[in-house]
Design a protein around this motif. Structure first.
Motif, PDB file in Angstrom:
ATOM      1  N   ALA A  18       0.835  -1.211   0.000  1.00 15.56           N
ATOM      2  CA  ALA A  18       0.000   0.000   0.000  1.00 15.56           C
ATOM      3  C   ALA A  18       0.865   1.255   0.000  1.00 15.56           C
ATOM      4  CB  ALA A  18      -0.933  -0.011   1.204  1.00 15.56           C
ATOM      5  N   LEU A  19       1.920   1.289   0.812  1.00 17.95           N
ATOM      6  CA  LEU A  19       2.806   2.450   0.863  1.00 17.95           C
ATOM      7  C   LEU A  19       3.483   2.682  -0.485  1.00 17.95           C
ATOM      8  CD1 LEU A  19       4.444   1.874   4.362  1.00 17.95           C
ATOM      9  CD2 LEU A  19       3.006   3.828   3.727  1.00 17.95           C
ATOM     10  N   ALA A  20       3.941   1.592  -1.110  1.00 15.89           N
ATOM     11  CA  ALA A  20       4.609   1.715  -2.407  1.00 15.89           C
ATOM     12  C   ALA A  20       3.641   2.212  -3.479  1.00 15.89           C
ATOM     13  CB  ALA A  20       5.214   0.377  -2.812  1.00 15.89           C
ATOM     14  N   LEU A  21       2.427   1.675  -3.497  1.00 16.81           N
ATOM     15  CA  LEU A  21       1.444   2.088  -4.495  1.00 16.81           C
ATOM     16  C   LEU A  21       1.012   3.539  -4.278  1.00 16.81           C
ATOM     17  CD1 LEU A  21      -0.779  -1.115  -4.795  1.00 16.81           C
ATOM     18  CD2 LEU A  21       0.927  -0.258  -6.426  1.00 16.81           C
ATOM     19  N   LEU A  22       0.850   3.939  -3.025  1.00 17.79           N
ATOM     20  CA  LEU A  22       0.496   5.328  -2.739  1.00 17.79           C
ATOM     21  C   LEU A  22       1.632   6.273  -3.150  1.00 17.79           C
ATOM     22  CD1 LEU A  22      -1.237   4.950   0.745  1.00 17.79           C
ATOM     23  CD2 LEU A  22      -2.320   5.704  -1.390  1.00 17.79           C
ATOM     24  N   SER A  23       2.865   5.839  -2.919  1.00 11.39           N
ATOM     25  CA  SER A  23       4.018   6.636  -3.344  1.00 11.39           C
ATOM     26  C   SER A  23       4.022   6.811  -4.854  1.00 11.39           C
ATOM     27  CB  SER A  23       5.316   5.954  -2.887  1.00 11.39           C
ATOM     28  OG  SER A  23       6.445   6.557  -3.497  1.00 11.39           O
ATOM     29  N   LEU A  24       3.806   5.720  -5.582  1.00  9.00           N
ATOM     30  CA  LEU A  24       3.776   5.786  -7.045  1.00  9.00           C
ATOM     31  C   LEU A  24       2.624   6.670  -7.523  1.00  9.00           C
ATOM     32  CD1 LEU A  24       4.800   4.861  -9.811  1.00  9.00           C
ATOM     33  CD2 LEU A  24       3.351   2.826  -9.567  1.00  9.00           C
ATOM     34  N   ALA A  25       1.460   6.522  -6.899  1.00  6.48           N
ATOM     35  CA  ALA A  25       0.301   7.334  -7.274  1.00  6.48           C
ATOM     36  C   ALA A  25       0.576   8.822  -7.042  1.00  6.48           C
ATOM     37  CB  ALA A  25      -0.930   6.888  -6.486  1.00  6.48           C
ATOM     38  N   ALA A  26       1.225   9.138  -5.913  1.00 10.46           N
ATOM     39  CA  ALA A  26       1.562  10.538  -5.622  1.00 10.46           C
ATOM     40  C   ALA A  26       2.543  11.084  -6.652  1.00 10.46           C
ATOM     41  CB  ALA A  26       2.140  10.658  -4.214  1.00 10.46           C
ATOM     42  N   ASP A 195      19.414  24.239 -15.102  1.00  4.49           N
ATOM     43  CA  ASP A 195      18.241  25.078 -15.343  1.00  4.49           C
ATOM     44  C   ASP A 195      18.266  26.331 -14.473  1.00  4.49           C
ATOM     45  OD1 ASP A 195      15.354  25.286 -16.475  1.00  4.49           O
ATOM     46  OD2 ASP A 195      15.083  25.506 -14.305  1.00  4.49           O
ATOM     47  N   LYS A 196      18.659  26.168 -13.216  1.00  8.91           N
ATOM     48  CA  LYS A 196      18.620  27.304 -12.279  1.00  8.91           C
ATOM     49  C   LYS A 196      19.751  28.300 -12.538  1.00  8.91           C
ATOM     50  CE  LYS A 196      18.385  28.570  -7.402  1.00  8.91           C
ATOM     51  NZ  LYS A 196      17.185  29.414  -7.608  1.00  8.91           N
ATOM     52  N   PHE A 197      20.944  27.795 -12.827  1.00  8.08           N
ATOM     53  CA  PHE A 197      22.103  28.680 -12.867  1.00  8.08           C
ATOM     54  C   PHE A 197      22.602  29.035 -14.272  1.00  8.08           C
ATOM     55  CE2 PHE A 197      22.521  26.489  -8.695  1.00  8.08           C
ATOM     56  CZ  PHE A 197      22.399  27.618  -7.885  1.00  8.08           C
ATOM     57  N   ARG A 198      22.182  28.261 -15.286  1.00  7.10           N
ATOM     58  CA  ARG A 198      22.691  28.526 -16.630  1.00  7.10           C
ATOM     59  C   ARG A 198      21.601  28.778 -17.658  1.00  7.10           C
ATOM     60  NH1 ARG A 198      27.649  30.207 -17.046  1.00  7.10           N
ATOM     61  NH2 ARG A 198      27.829  29.340 -19.131  1.00  7.10           N
ATOM     62  N   GLY A 199      20.336  28.706 -17.249  1.00  6.25           N
ATOM     63  CA  GLY A 199      19.271  28.995 -18.198  1.00  6.25           C
ATOM     64  C   GLY A 199      18.316  27.833 -18.354  1.00  6.25           C
ATOM     65  N   GLY A 200      17.208  28.088 -19.049  1.00  6.15           N
ATOM     66  CA  GLY A 200      16.143  27.109 -19.165  1.00  6.15           C
ATOM     67  C   GLY A 200      16.550  25.827 -19.866  1.00  6.15           C
ATOM     68  N   VAL A 201      16.076  24.704 -19.346  1.00  5.84           N
ATOM     69  CA  VAL A 201      16.288  23.393 -19.954  1.00  5.84           C
ATOM     70  C   VAL A 201      14.948  22.916 -20.517  1.00  5.84           C
ATOM     71  CG1 VAL A 201      16.899  20.982 -19.540  1.00  5.84           C
ATOM     72  CG2 VAL A 201      18.162  22.812 -18.378  1.00  5.84           C
ATOM     73  N   PRO A 202      14.864  22.608 -21.816  1.00  9.95           N
ATOM     74  CA  PRO A 202      13.595  22.127 -22.384  1.00  9.95           C
ATOM     75  C   PRO A 202      13.095  20.879 -21.666  1.00  9.95           C
ATOM     76  CG  PRO A 202      15.176  22.650 -24.119  1.00  9.95           C
ATOM     77  CD  PRO A 202      15.925  22.707 -22.824  1.00  9.95           C
ATOM     78  N   PHE A 203      11.796  20.817 -21.411  1.00  5.18           N
ATOM     79  CA  PHE A 203      11.171  19.668 -20.746  1.00  5.18           C
ATOM     80  C   PHE A 203      11.782  19.405 -19.366  1.00  5.18           C
ATOM     81  CE2 PHE A 203      11.065  18.829 -25.362  1.00  5.18           C
ATOM     82  CZ  PHE A 203       9.685  18.928 -25.563  1.00  5.18           C
ATOM     83  N   ARG A 204      12.197  20.478 -18.735  1.00  5.29           N
ATOM     84  CA  ARG A 204      12.854  20.364 -17.432  1.00  5.29           C
ATOM     85  C   ARG A 204      12.015  19.590 -16.412  1.00  5.29           C
ATOM     86  NH1 ARG A 204      11.885  21.796 -12.002  1.00  5.29           N
ATOM     87  NH2 ARG A 204      13.751  22.613 -10.981  1.00  5.29           N
ATOM     88  N   GLY A 205      10.709  19.911 -16.326  1.00  7.08           N
ATOM     89  CA  GLY A 205       9.850  19.300 -15.319  1.00  7.08           C
ATOM     90  C   GLY A 205       9.799  17.791 -15.384  1.00  7.08           C
ATOM     91  N   PRO A 206       9.385  17.205 -16.511  1.00 10.98           N
ATOM     92  CA  PRO A 206       9.311  15.748 -16.579  1.00 10.98           C
ATOM     93  C   PRO A 206      10.673  15.065 -16.495  1.00 10.98           C
ATOM     94  CG  PRO A 206       8.711  16.748 -18.688  1.00 10.98           C
ATOM     95  CD  PRO A 206       8.763  17.845 -17.683  1.00 10.98           C
ATOM     96  N   ILE A 207      11.705  15.680 -17.086  1.00 12.48           N
ATOM     97  CA  ILE A 207      13.040  15.061 -17.010  1.00 12.48           C
ATOM     98  C   ILE A 207      13.480  14.949 -15.558  1.00 12.48           C
ATOM     99  CG2 ILE A 207      15.488  15.366 -17.544  1.00 12.48           C
ATOM    100  CD1 ILE A 207      14.624  16.694 -20.168  1.00 12.48           C
ATOM    101  N   VAL A 208      13.347  16.060 -14.822  1.00 12.32           N
ATOM    102  CA  VAL A 208      13.799  16.084 -13.429  1.00 12.32           C
ATOM    103  C   VAL A 208      12.997  15.099 -12.582  1.00 12.32           C
ATOM    104  CG1 VAL A 208      13.827  17.494 -11.323  1.00 12.32           C
ATOM    105  CG2 VAL A 208      14.742  18.411 -13.458  1.00 12.32           C
ATOM    106  N   TRP A 209      11.673  15.138 -12.709  1.00  9.14           N
ATOM    107  CA  TRP A 209      10.856  14.333 -11.812  1.00  9.14           C
ATOM    108  C   TRP A 209      10.947  12.844 -12.114  1.00  9.14           C
ATOM    109  CZ3 TRP A 209       9.337  14.751  -7.180  1.00  9.14           C
ATOM    110  CH2 TRP A 209       8.355  13.923  -6.656  1.00  9.14           C
ATOM    111  N   VAL A 210      10.920  12.479 -13.384  1.00 10.92           N
ATOM    112  CA  VAL A 210      10.967  11.054 -13.740  1.00 10.92           C
ATOM    113  C   VAL A 210      12.313  10.451 -13.339  1.00 10.92           C
ATOM    114  CG1 VAL A 210      10.952   9.394 -15.642  1.00 10.92           C
ATOM    115  CG2 VAL A 210       9.246  11.221 -15.564  1.00 10.92           C
ATOM    116  N   THR A 211      13.410  11.115 -13.657  1.00 12.07           N
ATOM    117  CA  THR A 211      14.715  10.563 -13.289  1.00 12.07           C
ATOM    118  C   THR A 211      14.875  10.524 -11.773  1.00 12.07           C
ATOM    119  OG1 THR A 211      15.708  12.767 -13.574  1.00 12.07           O
ATOM    120  CG2 THR A 211      15.879  11.219 -15.423  1.00 12.07           C
ATOM    121  N   TYR A 212      14.370  11.553 -11.096  1.00 14.78           N
ATOM    122  CA  TYR A 212      14.481  11.591  -9.631  1.00 14.78           C
ATOM    123  C   TYR A 212      13.678  10.475  -8.982  1.00 14.78           C
ATOM    124  CZ  TYR A 212      13.451  13.133  -4.862  1.00 14.78           C
ATOM    125  OH  TYR A 212      13.262  13.176  -3.503  1.00 14.78           O
ATOM    126  N   TYR A 213      12.403  10.367  -9.345  1.00 10.34           N
ATOM    127  CA  TYR A 213      11.561   9.385  -8.661  1.00 10.34           C
ATOM    128  C   TYR A 213      11.977   7.954  -9.016  1.00 10.34           C
ATOM    129  CZ  TYR A 213       7.701   6.807  -6.752  1.00 10.34           C
ATOM    130  OH  TYR A 213       6.964   5.904  -6.015  1.00 10.34           O
TER     131      TYR A 213
END
Length: 229
Positions: A18-26, A195-213
């Motif tokens: 349940a914890l793992a599935l809730l984590s994935l859902a979040a 992205d923060k220090f050298r300028g915008g990275v295309p598709f920054r949001g999904p790249i960061v979150w998918v690789t992180y999670y």
């Protein structure tokens, strides 16, 4: 690996699943609203994705060495705290707070992994370790002109995440996805920094979150398998 993590026959299997599935859902729900303006649901989902993993090592106490399992729970907790600070907007101090929380998380990861590590024993692992090391050095010198007062904190953070990744890559036996998870974590943080220090990275949001999670999930599953085998 997943069966070893979740199916232990101690009466807590359903809770683990349940914890793992809730984590994935979040994590999925956060990605769906990641591009929206900051809000309580957005912040809560981002924090919960890794926060829900905190109990998993604690549920394994008694089935493995207590100290590493507690340290692993602490690594998840401070990662979740880092997510919380980075999700909050409107206060310039939240970025360094998030950086500090993730730095502590990496130190806990290192404390868990160093006793398990040995020298990389294959050409692929040696090449990966070299690539990660050279990449970290190149990233720092690329960012340095834009860091200002954050040169020292970012440098310290970079050293910590580098040691964390190299430690993971030095634990090949029984954890084939541990090094991959750590490298994905490094990629996520590198994209944030660029992205923060050298300028915008295309598709920054999904790249960061998918690789992180995915990186955190692979590390969690691998370390839980190793520690509570």
């Amino acid at each position: 690996m997943l069966e070893e993590v979740f199916m232990r026959g101690d009466g807590l299997d359903a809770l683990r699943i349940a914890l793992a599935l809730l984590s994935l859902a979040a994590a999925i729900a956060y990605q769906l609203i990641e591009s929206r303006p900051p809000s309580a649901p957005r912040t809560g989902l981002k924090t919960a994705a890794i926060g829900l993993l905190v109990p998993l090592p604690l549920l394994a106490l008694g089935q493995g060495p207590a100290v590493p399992l507690i340290l692993l729970a602490a690594a998840f907790f401070f990662s979740s705290a880092g997510d919380l600070f980075l999700a909050l907007k409107g206060n310039a101090r939240n970025f360094p707070r998030g950086l500090a929380a993730f730095l502590v998380s990496h130190l806990f990861y290192i404390a868990v992994m160093i006793p398990l590590a040995s020298a990389p024993d294959t050409l692929a692992l040696k090449a990966a370790s070299l690539a990660v090391g050279l990449g970290a050095i190149a990233l720092y010198f690329t960012l340095a002109p834009s860091l200002g007062k954050l040169k020292l904190p970012v440098g310290a953070y970079l050293v910590a995440i580098l040691v964390m990744a190299l430690s993971a890559l030095a634990i090949p036996e029984g954890a084939p996805f541990l090094g991959l998870g750590a490298v994905l974590f490094v990629i996520s943080d590198s994209v944030i920094a660029i992205d923060k220090f050298r300028g915008g990275v295309p598709f920054r949001g999904p790249i960061v979150w998918v690789t992180y999670y995915v990186g955190q999930a692979l590390m969690a599953a691998s370390l839980l398998t190793l520690l509570a085998a």
